[in-house]
Every structure is written in structure tokens, then in C-alpha cells.
Design an enzyme around this catalytic site. Structure first.
Site, short mmCIF file in Angstrom:
data_model
loop_
_atom_site.label_atom_id
_atom_site.label_comp_id
_atom_site.label_asym_id
_atom_site.label_seq_id
_atom_site.Cartn_x
_atom_site.Cartn_y
_atom_site.Cartn_z
N GLU A 126 0.84 -1.21 0.00
CA GLU A 126 0.00 0.00 0.00
C GLU A 126 0.88 1.25 0.00
O GLU A 126 0.59 2.23 -0.71
CB GLU A 126 -0.92 -0.02 1.22
CG GLU A 126 -1.84 1.19 1.35
CD GLU A 126 -1.24 2.27 2.24
OE1 GLU A 126 -1.48 3.46 1.98
OE2 GLU A 126 -0.53 1.89 3.19
N ASP A 177 0.56 3.72 -3.20
CA ASP A 177 0.13 5.09 -2.98
C ASP A 177 0.99 6.05 -3.80
O ASP A 177 0.48 7.00 -4.43
CB ASP A 177 0.21 5.42 -1.49
CG ASP A 177 -0.10 6.88 -1.20
OD1 ASP A 177 -1.24 7.30 -1.41
OD2 ASP A 177 0.81 7.60 -0.74
N ASP A 227 -6.84 1.21 1.05
CA ASP A 227 -5.47 0.70 1.20
C ASP A 227 -5.23 -0.51 0.30
O ASP A 227 -4.15 -0.65 -0.30
CB ASP A 227 -5.21 0.31 2.66
CG ASP A 227 -5.05 1.51 3.57
OD1 ASP A 227 -4.98 2.64 3.06
OD2 ASP A 227 -5.02 1.31 4.80
N GLU A 259 -4.66 0.51 -3.32
CA GLU A 259 -3.30 1.00 -3.51
C GLU A 259 -2.29 -0.15 -3.46
O GLU A 259 -1.30 -0.14 -4.21
CB GLU A 259 -2.97 2.05 -2.46
CG GLU A 259 -3.75 3.34 -2.64
CD GLU A 259 -3.48 4.37 -1.58
OE1 GLU A 259 -3.75 5.56 -1.83
OE2 GLU A 259 -3.02 4.00 -0.48
#
Length: 237
Positions: A56, A60, A129, A132
Site C-alpha cells: 500500500e 500510494d 489501502d 493502492e
């Protein structure tokens, strides 16, 4: 590995009932090189220590760079401030969670019993999350080009329909207060409840003694935004 244009939302829901291997192949356009990496991207900390958190973190950044590069290309005449507003609206946890739902992620989440009982499968925090993390997994599995194409396929409608650069409610409230010669808005957390993976925050925002409002959300930022929306409706509506 080639990645086809992301599934349309309805098709994503239809495929969500398939087993994980079939879902991954349909979603990515081909079977991944490292299946375990994608299993990890779908695994919550309540299920295993080998979970999505590191992926994650990576995803991101891949998402942010992809969207920033895309916006720079799509809106060549907009200043930095307008591009930042667009970016912030497109990469929120809630936006990522909506994409995850449309893609059919929910049936493939690996959650501990308590987390599932607490509603983690429908938590914007968790789903955002995981989305990502899947982007991070694809970046490692097939490279930046594949991850970029994947994101562009999933976010295309959001950029196409965004129109004017959105004004974040907190910024709008701050600008309203400045224009009226008032003190800047002040935010305070009134309550935090719920389990770690699915918290609920209640936040109060006030402009001096003029007015105040509260908002709730799955994160402090989300609750502050909800409070700003409520106060804007009260003072500027």
C-alpha cells in the site's frame, strides 16, 4: 505482462464471484507472474503479519505519480493550485475504495474473523489501502507502464467527469472566513470510536463564536471535511 483496460464496474461485479486466479487474470488482463504478491495485497493485518501495508505504501506513490502526470498532460493551462485540487480529489481513500468495490475486490479480501465481523470488508480505509496495494503489486510484477495503464483505465471516468477543478471544502471554508474578516476555522476531535481497522471520528469545526458544526468520517481528515461541508452550508448557504 500486458494489462487490458480495467473492467467496467458491472463486469467487475460479475467476476467477483470467480476464484482468485480467474479474477486476477480477468482484472489484470493476464495471470500475474507472482501470485503471492497479489494475495498479500488482499490480506489485512488481522489475518496475517504478511499483509498489504508495505505494498500500500508503494502503490500510494505509484498512484499519485500516475495521476499527477496524467493531470499535467490533460490540463496544460491550469496552474499548480488547480492541479493539486484535482489530484487530492482523485486519490482520496474514499475514491480508491469506490474503485475497489467496482473492481470486485471485496469477495477476495483476506480478513480475520473479528475484522470481518466489525465490517472491515466495507471500510473505506481498508478498501482504499487494498486498492493502492494492488497497484503496488502490479508495479512490482509488471513495471510502471502496466501499473500506469491499469490506473488510467480505472480512473478514466473520474477524470473525464471532474470538469472544473474541485474546491476542497476545508479550503473553501477558510477562504470564506478570510473574505468575511473572520478567524480561521478551528478543528477539534470530539470522539474516536470503532476498531483500529474501521475507526469513526467525530470532529467539530468552529469560526470564533460565529458558528460551529460537526462531521463524522472514517478518518480525521474525512470527518474534518464533513464538518467543513456542514458549516459552509450553514454560513454560506
Amino acid at each position: 505482462m500486458g494489462v487490458r483496460r480495467a473492467l467496467e464496474p458491472d463486469r467487475g461485479r460479475l467476476l467477483s464471484g470467480l476464484d482468485l486466479d480467474a479474477w486476477l487474470a480477468a482484472t489484470l488482463g493476464a495471470a500475474p507472474r507472482d501470485r503471492a504478491r497479489f494475495v498479500r495485497a488482499l490480506t489485512h493485518g488481522s489475518q496475517s503479519g504478511d499483509n498489504y501495508e508495505r505494498l500500500e505504501f508503494l502503490g500510494d506513490r505509484v498512484l499519485g505519480l500516475t495521476i499527477a502526470d496524467w493531470l499535467y498532460e490533460r490540463f496544460p493551462n491550469e496552474p499548480e493550485g488547480a492541479l493539486s485540487k484535482r489530484l487530492n480529489a482523485l486519490v482520496t481513500g474514499a475514491a480508491c475504495a469506490d474503485v475497489a468495490r467496482a473492481l470486485g475486490v471485496v469477495p477476495h479480501l483476506k480478513l480475520g474473523k473479528q475484522a470481518r465481523d466489525d465490517g472491515a470488508a466495507d471500510s473505506d480505509n481498508v478498501l482504499g489501502d487494498v486498492m493502492e496495494a494492488l497497484i503496488g503489486a502490479l508495479y512490482l510484477d509488471a513495471g510502471f507502464g502496466a501499473a500506469r495503464d491499469f490506473v488510467r483505465g480505472l480512473w478514466a471516468d473520474r477524470i473525464d467527469h471532474q470538469g472544473k477543478a474541485p474546491q476542497h471544502p476545508k479550503s473553501a471554508l477558510q477562504e470564506w472566513a478570510a473574505a468575511k474578516g473572520r478567524r480561521p476555522p478551528e478543528y477539534a476531535i470530539l470522539d474516536r470510536s470503532g476498531p483500529h481497522h474501521a475507526p469513526r471520528f467525530t470532529v467539530k469545526v468552529s469560526i470564533g463564536k460565529l458558528a460551529e458544526a460537526t462531521g463524522e468520517g472514517a478518518s480525521k481528515q474525512e470527518a474534518e471535511t464533513a464538518a467543513a461541508v456542514a458549516l459552509l452550508a450553514e454560513v454560506a448557504g
